[in-house]
Motif scaffolding. Structure first.
Motif, PDB file in Angstrom:
ATOM      1  N   GLU A 119     -94.167  34.087  84.309  1.00 42.21           N
ATOM      2  CA  GLU A 119     -93.778  34.330  85.698  1.00 42.21           C
ATOM      3  C   GLU A 119     -93.225  35.736  85.897  1.00 42.21           C
ATOM      4  N   ILE A 120     -92.642  36.338  84.859  1.00 36.43           N
ATOM      5  CA  ILE A 120     -92.105  37.692  84.990  1.00 36.43           C
ATOM      6  C   ILE A 120     -93.241  38.690  85.191  1.00 36.43           C
ATOM      7  N   LEU A 121     -94.251  38.622  84.334  1.00 34.07           N
ATOM      8  CA  LEU A 121     -95.356  39.568  84.463  1.00 34.07           C
ATOM      9  C   LEU A 121     -96.187  39.279  85.701  1.00 34.07           C
ATOM     10  N   ARG A 122     -96.308  37.999  86.070  1.00 33.82           N
ATOM     11  CA  ARG A 122     -97.001  37.678  87.334  1.00 33.82           C
ATOM     12  C   ARG A 122     -96.291  38.352  88.504  1.00 33.82           C
ATOM     13  N   PRO A 168     -90.283  52.024  87.762  1.00 33.66           N
ATOM     14  CA  PRO A 168     -89.372  51.008  88.313  1.00 33.66           C
ATOM     15  C   PRO A 168     -89.842  49.577  88.046  1.00 33.66           C
ATOM     16  N   LEU A 169     -91.151  49.354  88.033  1.00 40.52           N
ATOM     17  CA  LEU A 169     -91.664  48.017  87.728  1.00 40.52           C
ATOM     18  C   LEU A 169     -91.389  47.666  86.266  1.00 40.52           C
ATOM     19  N   LEU A 170     -91.544  48.635  85.383  1.00 37.16           N
ATOM     20  CA  LEU A 170     -91.271  48.390  83.974  1.00 37.16           C
ATOM     21  C   LEU A 170     -89.799  48.065  83.761  1.00 37.16           C
ATOM     22  N   ARG A 171     -88.933  48.801  84.442  1.00 36.79           N
ATOM     23  CA  ARG A 171     -87.504  48.538  84.326  1.00 36.79           C
ATOM     24  C   ARG A 171     -87.159  47.140  84.842  1.00 36.79           C
ATOM     25  N   TRP A 206     -88.139  44.525  82.363  1.00 41.80           N
ATOM     26  CA  TRP A 206     -87.176  44.443  81.262  1.00 41.80           C
ATOM     27  C   TRP A 206     -85.928  43.680  81.677  1.00 41.80           C
ATOM     28  N   GLN A 207     -85.415  43.943  82.865  1.00 41.14           N
ATOM     29  CA  GLN A 207     -84.209  43.249  83.309  1.00 41.14           C
ATOM     30  C   GLN A 207     -84.461  41.753  83.474  1.00 41.14           C
ATOM     31  N   GLN A 228     -79.332  49.600  73.835  1.00 40.41           N
ATOM     32  CA  GLN A 228     -79.999  50.866  73.564  1.00 40.41           C
ATOM     33  C   GLN A 228     -81.301  50.971  74.367  1.00 40.41           C
ATOM     34  N   ILE A 229     -82.008  49.866  74.477  1.00 37.06           N
ATOM     35  CA  ILE A 229     -83.237  49.869  75.281  1.00 37.06           C
ATOM     36  C   ILE A 229     -82.902  50.061  76.755  1.00 37.06           C
ATOM     37  N   ASP A 230     -81.801  49.459  77.193  1.00 39.06           N
ATOM     38  CA  ASP A 230     -81.332  49.705  78.565  1.00 39.06           C
ATOM     39  C   ASP A 230     -81.192  51.199  78.812  1.00 39.06           C
ATOM     40  N   ALA A 231     -80.559  51.882  77.886  1.00 40.37           N
ATOM     41  CA  ALA A 231     -80.302  53.318  78.034  1.00 40.37           C
ATOM     42  C   ALA A 231     -81.615  54.099  78.063  1.00 40.37           C
TER      43      ALA A 231
END
Length: 325
Positions: A14-17, A255-258, A261-262, A306-309
């Protein structure tokens, strides 16, 4: 013409959708398959794999989400399909294309293409159980180890009540090896009276043009090509409408990639969330050199903060050329 996002187990959740449909161009998408064996599944099981049921079976962009079932027992599939409709599924899709060995060994997915009579029985039972207002559709491959029976399978599905067919233009044995045999999509469309969607090996706008020319069908389902190039559906839709095709830049995509991730961080345990991000980044390297640089930078990084950063840093301010502007 319609453009669909393919159901890919273990990848398009559902996230990638949500993220891919917000990139634009997708008319509808499908859940990962819900395995039906010998019982009526509880509502919680459906809501876990199809959380969009709680939001009118749509992604945040308003893109409809179909619910896909996989199994071989006609009566059990019919009972579960009827229940899924009660829970809010707008369309029931049936999977006869999964090539996974574990699925095929348990008599699900592409192995059923050896039994067109069973395909017909499944469609008949599901169609009878599902309200007439709710479409039943199916996805198939060209066969298990040969396309010789593809037309019989397509007829069985359409005659049983499938309102649309998606044809992944390879056999189970072919797996995902190129080429996709789009000429067989044309042959399927010749023998059934329902719309047929072409699926397989559409990675670019030029691939779509060749697929459309060879298959003769307008409708297409995009899988790995759309995951690797999130604006591919938008490009195809623009080209089909005679509009300018403008590719999404890395800066527009970031922004979509971020957000992906969230969402992943909120759903997946910290020890597994980085792997989910890297899985998508690895596919994005096909389209974006910046994805290659970012993937290499975080290849061994498993600390979520670290990935957040890394992802918070603006492209123009990245150090060491990780994500250049």
């Amino acid at each position: 013409m319609q453009i669909a996002l393919a159901p890919m187990e273990g990848l398009v959740d559902e996230i990638l959708r949500d993220v891919l449909t917000r990139a634009g161009g997708v008319d509808w998408c499908v859940t990962e398959f819900i395995r039906v064996s010998d019982r009526l599944l509880p509502a919680a099981h459906y809501r876990k794999l199809a959380p969009e049921l709680a939001s009118a079976s749509q992604t945040r962009s308003g893109t409809p989400v179909r619910l896909q079932l996989l199994g071989s027992d006609p009566v059990c599939l019919a009972e579960n399909a009827a229940y899924a409709c009660e829970l809010g599924a707008p369309v029931i899709d049936l999977n006869f294309g999964c090539p996974a060995k574990t699925v095929n060994k348990s008599r699900g997915g592409a192995v059923l293409l050896k039994e067109p009579e069973l395909l017909h029985a499944i469609l008949c039972e599901v169609r009878r159980a599902v309200p007439r207002s709710i479409p039943v559709t199916a996805k198939m491959r060209l066969g298990f180890d040969s396309p010789d029976g593809a037309l019989d399978c397509a007829r069985a599905l359409a005659d049983g009540g499938a309102g649309q067919l998606v044809v992944h233009a390879r056999t189970k044995v072919d797996g995902y090896k190129p080429p996709a045999h789009w000429e067989w999509v044309a042959r399927v469309q010749e023998v059934v009276a329902v719309p047929v969607y072409a699926n397989g090996e559409v990675w670019s706008l030029e691939d779509w043009r060749r697929c459309r020319e060879i298959s003769g069908v307008d409708d297409v389902m995009l899988g790995r090509g759309l995951v690797a190039r999130p604006d591919l559906a938008r490009q195809i839709a623009a080209a089909r409408a005679g509009q300018p095709v403008v590719a999404m830049t890395w800066e527009e995509f970031l922004p979509l990639l971020r957000d992906f991730w969230q969402q992943a961080r909120g759903k997946i345990a910290p020890r597994y969330a980085p792997g989910r991000l890297k899985q998508w980044l690895a596919m994005l390297t096909r389209s974006y050199p910046q994805a290659t640089q970012l993937f290499n930078a975080m290849r061994r990084e498993n600390d979520c903060e670290q990935i957040d950063a890394m992802l918070r840093t603006e492209p123009a301010r990245q150090v060491d050329g990780v994500v250049p502007a």
